[in-house]
Scaffold this motif. Structure first.
Motif, short mmCIF file in Angstrom:
data_model
loop_
_atom_site.label_atom_id
_atom_site.label_comp_id
_atom_site.label_asym_id
_atom_site.label_seq_id
_atom_site.Cartn_x
_atom_site.Cartn_y
_atom_site.Cartn_z
N PHE A 88 -7.59 3.41 0.79
CA PHE A 88 -7.14 3.02 -0.55
C PHE A 88 -6.18 4.04 -1.14
O PHE A 88 -5.20 3.67 -1.81
N ASP A 89 -6.42 5.32 -0.88
CA ASP A 89 -5.50 6.36 -1.35
C ASP A 89 -4.14 6.24 -0.68
O ASP A 89 -3.10 6.40 -1.33
N ASP A 90 -4.13 5.95 0.62
CA ASP A 90 -2.88 5.86 1.36
C ASP A 90 -2.13 4.56 1.05
O ASP A 90 -0.92 4.57 0.85
N ALA A 91 -2.83 3.44 1.02
CA ALA A 91 -2.18 2.13 0.89
C ALA A 91 -1.90 1.74 -0.56
O ALA A 91 -0.94 1.03 -0.83
N TRP A 96 -1.18 -3.41 5.70
CA TRP A 96 -2.03 -2.36 6.25
C TRP A 96 -3.23 -3.05 6.90
O TRP A 96 -3.84 -3.93 6.30
N LEU A 97 -3.56 -2.64 8.11
CA LEU A 97 -4.73 -3.14 8.81
C LEU A 97 -5.55 -1.95 9.24
O LEU A 97 -5.01 -0.87 9.50
N ALA A 98 -6.85 -2.14 9.32
CA ALA A 98 -7.73 -1.02 9.64
C ALA A 98 -8.86 -1.48 10.53
O ALA A 98 -9.31 -2.62 10.45
N GLY A 99 -9.32 -0.56 11.36
CA GLY A 99 -10.46 -0.84 12.23
C GLY A 99 -10.62 0.25 13.26
O GLY A 99 -9.86 1.22 13.28
N PRO A 100 -11.62 0.09 14.13
CA PRO A 100 -11.85 1.10 15.16
C PRO A 100 -10.77 1.03 16.24
O PRO A 100 -10.18 -0.01 16.48
N PRO A 129 -3.33 -0.54 -2.49
CA PRO A 129 -3.12 -1.98 -2.41
C PRO A 129 -3.16 -2.69 -3.76
O PRO A 129 -3.88 -2.28 -4.67
N ASP A 130 -2.37 -3.76 -3.84
CA ASP A 130 -2.46 -4.67 -4.98
C ASP A 130 -3.53 -5.72 -4.71
O ASP A 130 -4.15 -6.24 -5.63
N VAL A 131 -3.69 -6.07 -3.42
CA VAL A 131 -4.65 -7.09 -3.00
C VAL A 131 -5.33 -6.62 -1.74
O VAL A 131 -4.70 -6.01 -0.87
N VAL A 132 -6.62 -6.92 -1.62
CA VAL A 132 -7.37 -6.61 -0.41
C VAL A 132 -7.98 -7.91 0.12
O VAL A 132 -8.59 -8.66 -0.63
#
Length: 82
Positions: free
Chosen positions: A53-56, A13-17, A58-61
């Motif tokens: 965080f709800d969607d992914a 998962w990647l995130a940004g504008p 994650p185990d690791v960030v």
């Protein structure tokens, strides 16, 4: 890093504008982007981060956002903090 994780079989998962990161074609190939979850968001917004965080779940960030060039960060401390 994203490519290595994809090759390992990890969910990425990647995130940004924006609809994709700046220079996306230099980061991953088209077929790799097809396997990445991209979430358009502002990482400074608590609601957006909570949604990620709800969607992914994650185990690791790995947090790679920020100003990495020290003189730039020193010259714009508020922007660097944000």
């Amino acid at each position: 890093m994203a490519r290595a994780l994809l090759e390992r079989g990890d969910e990425v998962w990647l995130a940004g504008p924006g609809d994709s990161p700046r220079g996306a074609e230099r980061i991953l190939r088209g077929d790799e982007w097809d396997r990445v979850h991209w979430l358009k968001m502002d990482i400074r917004n608590d609601t957006d981060v909570a949604r990620l965080f709800d969607d992914a779940r994650p185990d690791v960030v790995v947090h790679l956002a920020g100003i990495s060039h020290v003189p730039d960060a020193e010259g714009a401390p508020v922007k660097a903090y944000e």
